[in-house]
Design a protein around this motif. Structure first.
Motif, PDB file in Angstrom:
ATOM      1  N   LEU A 180       1.713  34.176  -1.199  1.00  0.00           N
ATOM      2  CA  LEU A 180       2.305  32.775  -2.104  1.00  0.00           C
ATOM      3  C   LEU A 180       1.033  32.109  -3.237  1.00  0.00           C
ATOM      4  N   THR A 181       0.233  32.953  -3.169  1.00  0.00           N
ATOM      5  CA  THR A 181      -0.739  32.338  -4.279  1.00  0.00           C
ATOM      6  C   THR A 181      -0.345  33.379  -5.699  1.00  0.00           C
ATOM      7  N   LYS A 182       0.325  34.363  -5.460  1.00  0.00           N
ATOM      8  CA  LYS A 182       0.879  35.322  -6.410  1.00  0.00           C
ATOM      9  C   LYS A 182       2.215  35.220  -6.941  1.00  0.00           C
ATOM     10  N   ILE A 183       3.032  34.845  -5.992  1.00  0.00           N
ATOM     11  CA  ILE A 183       4.492  34.349  -6.479  1.00  0.00           C
ATOM     12  C   ILE A 183       4.900  33.136  -5.996  1.00  0.00           C
ATOM     13  N   LYS A 184       5.981  32.529  -6.749  1.00  0.00           N
ATOM     14  CA  LYS A 184       6.152  31.101  -6.287  1.00  0.00           C
ATOM     15  C   LYS A 184       7.748  31.148  -6.374  1.00  0.00           C
ATOM     16  N   PRO A 185       8.553  31.542  -5.426  1.00  0.00           N
ATOM     17  CA  PRO A 185       9.832  31.454  -5.187  1.00  0.00           C
ATOM     18  C   PRO A 185      10.034  30.029  -4.944  1.00  0.00           C
ATOM     19  N   GLU A 186      11.494  29.594  -5.632  1.00  0.00           N
ATOM     20  CA  GLU A 186      11.666  28.170  -5.370  1.00  0.00           C
ATOM     21  C   GLU A 186      12.000  27.688  -4.027  1.00  0.00           C
ATOM     22  N   GLU A 187      12.311  28.567  -3.089  1.00  0.00           N
ATOM     23  CA  GLU A 187      12.479  28.232  -1.633  1.00  0.00           C
ATOM     24  C   GLU A 187      12.062  29.618  -1.103  1.00  0.00           C
ATOM     25  N   ILE A 188      11.421  29.104   0.226  1.00  0.00           N
ATOM     26  CA  ILE A 188      10.763  30.108   0.882  1.00  0.00           C
ATOM     27  C   ILE A 188      11.325  29.971   2.509  1.00  0.00           C
ATOM     28  N   ILE A 189      11.647  30.733   3.254  1.00  0.00           N
ATOM     29  CA  ILE A 189      12.098  30.664   4.613  1.00  0.00           C
ATOM     30  C   ILE A 189      11.484  31.763   5.547  1.00  0.00           C
ATOM     31  N   LEU A 190      10.818  30.996   6.743  1.00  0.00           N
ATOM     32  CA  LEU A 190      10.133  31.915   7.367  1.00  0.00           C
ATOM     33  C   LEU A 190      10.994  32.167   8.680  1.00  0.00           C
ATOM     34  N   THR A 191      11.193  33.352   9.407  1.00  0.00           N
ATOM     35  CA  THR A 191      11.594  33.810  10.288  1.00  0.00           C
ATOM     36  C   THR A 191      11.119  34.978  10.917  1.00  0.00           C
ATOM     37  N   HIS A 192      11.733  35.401  11.978  1.00  0.00           N
ATOM     38  CA  HIS A 192      11.629  36.819  12.691  1.00  0.00           C
ATOM     39  C   HIS A 192       9.916  36.316  13.491  1.00  0.00           C
ATOM     40  N   PHE A 193       9.942  35.378  14.302  1.00  0.00           N
ATOM     41  CA  PHE A 193       8.885  34.758  15.140  1.00  0.00           C
ATOM     42  C   PHE A 193       8.408  35.353  16.145  1.00  0.00           C
ATOM     43  N   GLY A 194       7.219  35.704  16.328  1.00  0.00           N
ATOM     44  CA  GLY A 194       6.654  36.108  17.760  1.00  0.00           C
ATOM     45  C   GLY A 194       6.113  34.844  18.528  1.00  0.00           C
ATOM     46  N   MET A 195       5.493  35.357  19.643  1.00  0.00           N
ATOM     47  CA  MET A 195       4.959  34.183  20.576  1.00  0.00           C
ATOM     48  C   MET A 195       3.943  33.228  20.096  1.00  0.00           C
ATOM     49  N   THR A 196       2.962  33.820  19.135  1.00  0.00           N
ATOM     50  CA  THR A 196       1.955  32.862  18.614  1.00  0.00           C
ATOM     51  C   THR A 196       2.635  31.870  17.724  1.00  0.00           C
ATOM     52  N   MET A 197       3.638  32.302  16.825  1.00  0.00           N
ATOM     53  CA  MET A 197       4.156  31.338  15.847  1.00  0.00           C
ATOM     54  C   MET A 197       5.047  30.235  16.641  1.00  0.00           C
ATOM     55  N   LEU A 198       5.684  30.742  17.703  1.00  0.00           N
ATOM     56  CA  LEU A 198       6.512  29.785  18.524  1.00  0.00           C
ATOM     57  C   LEU A 198       5.639  28.594  19.054  1.00  0.00           C
ATOM     58  N   LYS A 199       4.590  29.020  19.758  1.00  0.00           N
ATOM     59  CA  LYS A 199       3.838  28.094  20.470  1.00  0.00           C
ATOM     60  C   LYS A 199       3.107  27.432  19.493  1.00  0.00           C
ATOM     61  N   ALA A 200       2.836  27.635  18.184  1.00  0.00           N
ATOM     62  CA  ALA A 200       2.293  26.739  17.280  1.00  0.00           C
ATOM     63  C   ALA A 200       3.229  25.893  16.466  1.00  0.00           C
ATOM     64  N   ASN A 201       4.607  26.147  16.789  1.00  0.00           N
ATOM     65  CA  ASN A 201       5.781  25.202  16.210  1.00  0.00           C
ATOM     66  C   ASN A 201       5.761  25.782  14.850  1.00  0.00           C
ATOM     67  N   PRO A 202       6.968  26.488  14.554  1.00  0.00           N
ATOM     68  CA  PRO A 202       7.137  27.102  13.261  1.00  0.00           C
ATOM     69  C   PRO A 202       7.239  25.999  12.209  1.00  0.00           C
TER      70      PRO A 202
END
Ligand code: ZN
Ligand code: ZN
Length: 251
Positions: free
Chosen positions: A202-224
């Protein structure tokens, strides 16, 4: 108005196995037509729960044959074709997935068409228009997608991959980018994106909206949701974390 419905947001094996997030696929709705992307385990159940008319799904797209992207394919094909009574449905799939085979041979005859995904190729299945990326860097043949909406928006699906130099180039024209981010930190030998990769991208491209998904355990623990908020502030971009059942309106 077109719509994307994320039936599930689970990524890695543990999250799928324990159903900490649903692992059902994603619906793209344009007018009164439905496309199903990556029917992972539970897709059939969540289609029913969300009252999505399964008989209206005419097109199925499978990015790659890992089970979290394809496990419900057989039952979906059986359901939409009424057990083969109605020959219908267009399946877009990698050649290596068919060779596995992830779709039982007897069900293949139920479909109207099976088309192999090739890199950087444009496909049209009205009203849906989409293009594959180059082959991504994953353990099996896998593609990302750019979907072209009648509203004029381009939505990118950055599916399972390790980070690589030209990744930003593949998605440089998208208005909305959906990123499958499995891990919070990178891990050697794991061909999935992590948060430092996302920052890099995201330093190279700047979409107007970004959605993060497809979470593994480390992402869930850290609170997406917290991660998305922090990233938004840090990068000055509109970044959201996806949740099961989330609807994204394309305007
Ligand atoms: Zn996956
Ligand atoms: Zn995968």
């Amino acid at each position: 108005m077109s719509e994307i419905i994320f039936l599930g947001t689970a990524g890695a094996r543990y999250v799928v196995a324990k159903q900490l997030r649903a692992s059902a696929g994603t619906i793209i709705k344009i007018e009164n037509s439905y496309l199903l992307l990556d029917p992972g385990p539970g897709t059939l159940v969540y289609l029913a729960k969300k009252k999505i008319p399964i008989e209206k799904i005419e097109t199925i797209v499978i990015s790659h044959h890992h089970l979290d992207h394809s496990a419900d394919l057989n039952i979906i094909v059986d359901a939409i074709t009424e057990g083969g009574f109605k020959k219908k449905g267009n399946l877009y799939i990698t050649e290596s997935a068919i060779n596995e085979p992830i779709l039982l041979p007897y069900l293949r005859t139920y479909l109207k068409k099976i088309k192999f995904l090739k890199p950087l190729t444009f496909y049209e299945e009205p009203p849906f228009k989409f293009k594959t990326t180059s082959q991504l860097c994953h353990t099996v043949e896998n593609y990302g997608f750019l979907f072209f909406f009648p509203e004029g928006k381009i939505v990118g699906f950055l599916t399972d991959t390790a980070y690589f130099e030209n990744l930003a180039e593949e998605f440089k024209n998208v208005d909305i980018l959906i990123i499958y981010v499995v891990r919070i930190t990178p891990k050697n030998g794991v061909l999935h994106l992590s948060i430092p990769d996302i920052k890099n991208l995201l330093t190279k491209i700047k979409p107007e909206e970004i959605i993060l998904t497809h979470f593994g355990m480390t992402m869930l623990k850290a609170n997406p949701f917290k991660i998305a908020q922090k990233l938004s502030e840090e990068l000055n971009l509109n970044i959201k974390a996806c949740y099961d059942g989330m609807k994204l309106e394309i305007k």
